[in-house]
Design a protein around this motif. Structure first.
Motif, PDB file in Angstrom:
ATOM      1  N   UNK A  53       0.814  -1.214   0.000  1.00 45.19           N
ATOM      2  CA  UNK A  53       0.000   0.000   0.000  1.00 45.19           C
ATOM      3  C   UNK A  53       0.848   1.264   0.000  1.00 45.19           C
ATOM      4  N   UNK A  54       2.145   1.126  -0.187  1.00 52.09           N
ATOM      5  CA  UNK A  54       3.011   2.276  -0.401  1.00 52.09           C
ATOM      6  C   UNK A  54       3.262   3.121   0.831  1.00 52.09           C
ATOM      7  N   UNK A  55       3.731   4.355   0.578  1.00 48.31           N
ATOM      8  CA  UNK A  55       4.063   5.316   1.621  1.00 48.31           C
ATOM      9  C   UNK A  55       3.138   6.516   1.511  1.00 48.31           C
ATOM     10  N   UNK A  56       2.636   6.967   2.665  1.00 49.11           N
ATOM     11  CA  UNK A  56       1.699   8.097   2.682  1.00 49.11           C
ATOM     12  C   UNK A  56       2.385   9.364   2.210  1.00 49.11           C
ATOM     13  N   UNK A  57       1.701  10.103   1.352  1.00 47.80           N
ATOM     14  CA  UNK A  57       2.242  11.356   0.826  1.00 47.80           C
ATOM     15  C   UNK A  57       1.387  12.552   1.229  1.00 47.80           C
ATOM     16  N   UNK A  58       0.063  12.351   1.396  1.00 45.26           N
ATOM     17  CA  UNK A  58      -0.798  13.494   1.703  1.00 45.26           C
ATOM     18  C   UNK A  58      -2.125  12.989   2.244  1.00 45.26           C
ATOM     19  N   UNK A  59      -2.867  13.930   2.825  1.00 40.56           N
ATOM     20  CA  UNK A  59      -4.232  13.672   3.268  1.00 40.56           C
ATOM     21  C   UNK A  59      -5.141  14.701   2.607  1.00 40.56           C
ATOM     22  N   UNK A  60      -6.195  14.216   1.952  1.00 40.08           N
ATOM     23  CA  UNK A  60      -7.089  15.096   1.195  1.00 40.08           C
ATOM     24  C   UNK A  60      -8.453  15.106   1.858  1.00 40.08           C
ATOM     25  N   UNK A  61      -9.013  16.298   2.043  1.00 39.56           N
ATOM     26  CA  UNK A  61     -10.333  16.474   2.639  1.00 39.56           C
ATOM     27  C   UNK A  61     -10.455  15.774   4.000  1.00 39.56           C
ATOM     28  N   UNK A  62      -9.347  15.676   4.702  1.00 38.15           N
ATOM     29  CA  UNK A  62      -9.309  15.093   6.039  1.00 38.15           C
ATOM     30  C   UNK A  62      -9.953  13.710   6.108  1.00 38.15           C
ATOM     31  N   UNK A  63      -9.955  12.968   4.998  1.00 33.53           N
ATOM     32  CA  UNK A  63     -10.525  11.622   5.038  1.00 33.53           C
ATOM     33  C   UNK A  63      -9.816  10.656   4.100  1.00 33.53           C
ATOM     34  N   UNK A  64      -9.128  11.169   3.106  1.00 38.49           N
ATOM     35  CA  UNK A  64      -8.511  10.297   2.105  1.00 38.49           C
ATOM     36  C   UNK A  64      -7.001  10.429   2.151  1.00 38.49           C
ATOM     37  N   UNK A  65      -6.346   9.287   2.337  1.00 38.51           N
ATOM     38  CA  UNK A  65      -4.892   9.234   2.388  1.00 38.51           C
ATOM     39  C   UNK A  65      -4.377   8.917   0.982  1.00 38.51           C
ATOM     40  N   UNK A  66      -3.437   9.714   0.510  1.00 40.99           N
ATOM     41  CA  UNK A  66      -2.802   9.481  -0.788  1.00 40.99           C
ATOM     42  C   UNK A  66      -1.434   8.861  -0.524  1.00 40.99           C
ATOM     43  N   UNK A  67      -1.218   7.662  -1.041  1.00 37.71           N
ATOM     44  CA  UNK A  67       0.044   6.951  -0.837  1.00 37.71           C
ATOM     45  C   UNK A  67       0.659   6.625  -2.186  1.00 37.71           C
ATOM     46  N   UNK A  68       1.985   6.635  -2.226  1.00 39.83           N
ATOM     47  CA  UNK A  68       2.725   6.312  -3.451  1.00 39.83           C
ATOM     48  C   UNK A  68       3.296   4.909  -3.343  1.00 39.83           C
ATOM     49  N   UNK A  69       3.087   4.108  -4.405  1.00 37.75           N
ATOM     50  CA  UNK A  69       3.667   2.774  -4.482  1.00 37.75           C
ATOM     51  C   UNK A  69       4.704   2.747  -5.599  1.00 37.75           C
ATOM     52  N   UNK A  70       5.370   1.613  -5.738  1.00 39.43           N
ATOM     53  CA  UNK A  70       6.377   1.494  -6.794  1.00 39.43           C
ATOM     54  C   UNK A  70       5.758   1.569  -8.183  1.00 39.43           C
ATOM     55  N   UNK A  71       4.511   1.169  -8.301  1.00 43.05           N
ATOM     56  CA  UNK A  71       3.891   1.092  -9.625  1.00 43.05           C
ATOM     57  C   UNK A  71       2.726   2.050  -9.805  1.00 43.05           C
ATOM     58  N   UNK A  72       2.476   2.923  -8.846  1.00 42.58           N
ATOM     59  CA  UNK A  72       1.343   3.831  -8.995  1.00 42.58           C
ATOM     60  C   UNK A  72       1.026   4.555  -7.705  1.00 42.58           C
ATOM     61  N   UNK A  73      -0.253   4.645  -7.381  1.00 44.33           N
ATOM     62  CA  UNK A  73      -0.691   5.342  -6.183  1.00 44.33           C
ATOM     63  C   UNK A  73      -1.908   4.656  -5.592  1.00 44.33           C
ATOM     64  N   UNK A  74      -2.148   4.910  -4.307  1.00 45.20           N
ATOM     65  CA  UNK A  74      -3.263   4.318  -3.584  1.00 45.20           C
ATOM     66  C   UNK A  74      -4.017   5.429  -2.874  1.00 45.20           C
ATOM     67  N   UNK A  75      -5.348   5.386  -2.960  1.00 45.04           N
ATOM     68  CA  UNK A  75      -6.215   6.321  -2.244  1.00 45.04           C
ATOM     69  C   UNK A  75      -6.974   5.517  -1.203  1.00 45.04           C
TER      70      UNK A  75
END
Length: 614
Positions: free
Chosen positions: A425-447
């Motif tokens: 599930x990658x590494x957390x990069x940001x939090x959007x609208x105080x409910x959604x975590x944006x994480x970066x993986x080796x092959x893309x991104x996870x919300x």
């Protein structure tokens, strides 16, 4: 003076032996409900003959034509009249009705079809000799005639129900009947991956292929997976878990989809017993019980499951159409299905279906491509230079970014390590609208939906604690006395030990009466009589009750919802990463307690395609 019985007339009813044609028409009412029933019987006969290629041709939804062509063992001239005789079959010898290894065994299908339609059978035995045919129209047989056929058997049924026109009024539209025939052929194709199937629509002289599946080769799961991919779609195989388990001589194989790949109706549930497609309430109940903790009541799992057991442990002779079965040990079968599916879902961990990402990508609407610009519409060079000057950064921009304050998106610095994005599930990069975590993986991104994800984590923790420590009981100050009847009371008292582990303590209190001594503390005040009757209803329907456990788990789910991270809470980077790592280690974390996905994974290639970078 004797008073005559007014219900008995002067002419007493006479018992008569019905004509064979009438008997066959009565049997047809049980065996042949609609054109799809006729297709099922004929295709099953073709499979029993050893055919590895079967072609089904229909016209007008099967009302005017059903033709089944196979390359099986065929029949000789002496066998054709017997094939049309009632209760004549080569499948069994009648000595053991529980040792059945074929689809058909009653010997009713062909004479029933011949009594209500125009039936022609053309066949040539693989042992050699010439081909022959026989016809039967409305129950009247023709003589056996020579025919031209290279091998196998062709069964042609025209004008179904012409001899019983009242039945035609109960048929649906041609389109609906064709859909039912397609479903029958697909189910039989799933049961026999090594057999090739072709379904053609011959209405109005056309020759349109509605379904085609070539014979599959290879090991069990390879052949089965390939065939299921053809019938149910590649999406199902990509989002399904292989199932293989055995208990007390009963074997279960097949595929079961992830909870996030659920449907709004039970149309994608295919169940088979010893290769026979069935619609059995025991199996459906077991399936519902296995997914009860992962799906809401209005969602249904997609599965293709095959139960194999010795023929003497299952009775297939309980329904004229053989659509229902009766197991000698239903508890073993149900327990096997529930435990195998739950084990497979637990092994899947945090995995969610790929269709979640596909739906997310489909929701994006990229801007339309640039329209053609004509020469008169092109800006002048001076206008282009002015635009560049206006868009150039201000002199102080390089010294530091402007102080943008926003509560909708937050990015916190985090100490980066080379392996940070290597986690699933990658590494957390940001939090959007105080409910959604944006994480970066080796092959893309996870919300990640932080509330839904943490709700599942808390729920799983509460369930583990309950299984380890049991369910606390709340003793009633005055036991509640419930009168149910001898049979119902006995059924509940047989489960007294199991119910006690869930916090419900029952004791006998006279004939047909039960005393409720304690109830699960987590439920609070309950109507004990209503609960017992709910448990009895479920016992009658499924053979096992999950009502009490379901109620307790519903309370735990509610507690988990209130005890989880709420939407609107700002999380630090280390908190977000801790949540991601716990999701990776917790089974079922790919969906919340209601079956919705907890995260969406987008591949970098998909994101680049959205921006036209491919």
């Amino acid at each position: 003076m004797a008073i005559p019985d007014p219900k008995i007339g002067e002419n007493r009813p006479v018992i008569r032996q019905l004509d064979e044609t009438v008997v066959n028409r009565i049997a047809a009412g049980e065996v042949v409900e609609r054109p799809a029933s006729a297709v099922k019987e004929l295709v099953e006969n073709a499979i029993d003959s050893g055919a590895d290629r079967i072609t089904v041709e229909v016209a007008n939804g099967g009302k005017s034509l059903i033709r089944v062509i196979d390359n099986g063992c065929g029949m000789g001239a002496e066998d054709l009249p017997l094939a049309l005789a009632r209760h004549a079959t080569s499948k069994i010898d009648g000595s053991d009705l529980l040792n059945i290894h074929s689809f058909g065994f009653r010997g009713e299908a062909l004479p029933s079809l011949g009594s209500v339609g125009r039936l022609v059978i053309t066949s040539r035995s693989e042992a050699g000799g010439e081909a022959h045919s026989i016809a039967v129209t409305g129950g009247r047989h023709s003589v056996v005639r020579p025919a031209a056929l290279s091998g196998g058997t062709v069964v042609e049924l025209r004008d179904l129900f012409f001899a019983t026109p009242a039945r035609l009024k109960f048929l649906r539209t041609d389109r609906a009947e064709m859909q039912a025939i397609t479903d029958v052929v697909k189910r039989l194709a799933m049961a026999e991956p090594a057999v090739g199937f072709t379904l053609r629509d011959m209405t109005d002289g056309q020759n349109r292929v509605l379904f085609r599946a070539d014979p599959e080769q290879g090991e069990l799961f390879d052949a089965l997976g390939a065939r299921l991919g053809q019938v149910m779609g590649r999406d199902f195989i990509e989002n399904a878990l292989p199932i293989e388990a055995e208990r007390e001589g009963v074997r279960l194989v097949g595929y079961a989809a992830l909870p996030t790949y659920s449907r709004g109706a039970a149309t994608a549930q295919y169940l088979f017993v010893n290769g026979r497609p069935v619609k059995d309430k025991l199996l459906v109940g077991a399936l519902r019980g296995a997914y009860a903790d992962f799906l809401s009541r209005d969602r249904h799992p997609a599965v293709a499951l095959f139960v194999d057991c010795p023929p003497e442990r299952v009775d297939v002779n309980v329904h004229p159409a053989k659509a229902e079965v009766r197991f000698r040990e239903p508890g073993v079968v149900r327990g096997l299905i529930v435990s195998a599916l739950r084990h497979a879902l637990a092994e899947a961990g945090h995995r969610a279906s790929t269709t979640v990402a596909d739906a997310t990508l489909g929701a994006f609407r990229p801007e339309p491509g640039p329209a053609r610009v004509y020469q008169m519409d092109r800006p002048s060079q001076g206008a282009l230079r002015a635009a560049r000057d206006w868009q150039a950064p201000s002199p102080g921009f390089a010294e530091g970014p402007a102080d943008f304050t926003s509560t909708s998106a937050r990015v916190e610095p985090v100490e980066e390590t080379p392996e940070a994005t290597r986690h699933p599930l990658g590494a957390a990069r940001a939090q959007v609208h105080e409910n959604y975590i944006i994480a970066q993986t080796e092959t893309g991104m996870v919300i990640v939906d932080q509330h839904a994800a943490h709700e599942r984590l808390v729920y799983e923790k509460l369930k583990r604690q309950m299984s380890e420590n049991g369910v606390a009981s709340q003793a009633l100050l005055i036991p509640e006395i419930v009168t149910l009847g001898d049979n119902d009371a006995g059924a509940l008292l047989e489960l007294a030990d199991d119910l006690a582990r869930l916090g419900l303590v029952l004791e006998p209190f006279g004939p047909g009466t039960i005393a409720v001594q304690a109830t699960p503390a987590i439920l609070g005040p309950v109507n004990a009589e209503a609960m017992l009757r709910d448990i009895l209803d479920e016992l009658d329907e499924l053979g096992e009750s999950l009502t009490l456990q379901a109620r307790i788990e519903a309370i735990l789910s509610r507690v988990a919802c209130h005890g989880s991270i709420r939407s609107g809470r700002q999380m630090r980077a280390e908190e977000m990463n801790a949540l991601l790592r716990e999701m990776e280690a917790t089974p079922h974390s790919g969906q919340c307690n209601h079956g919705r996905p907890t995260y969406v994974e987008l591949k970098l290639s998909d994101i680049e395609r959205l921006f036209g970078r491919t």
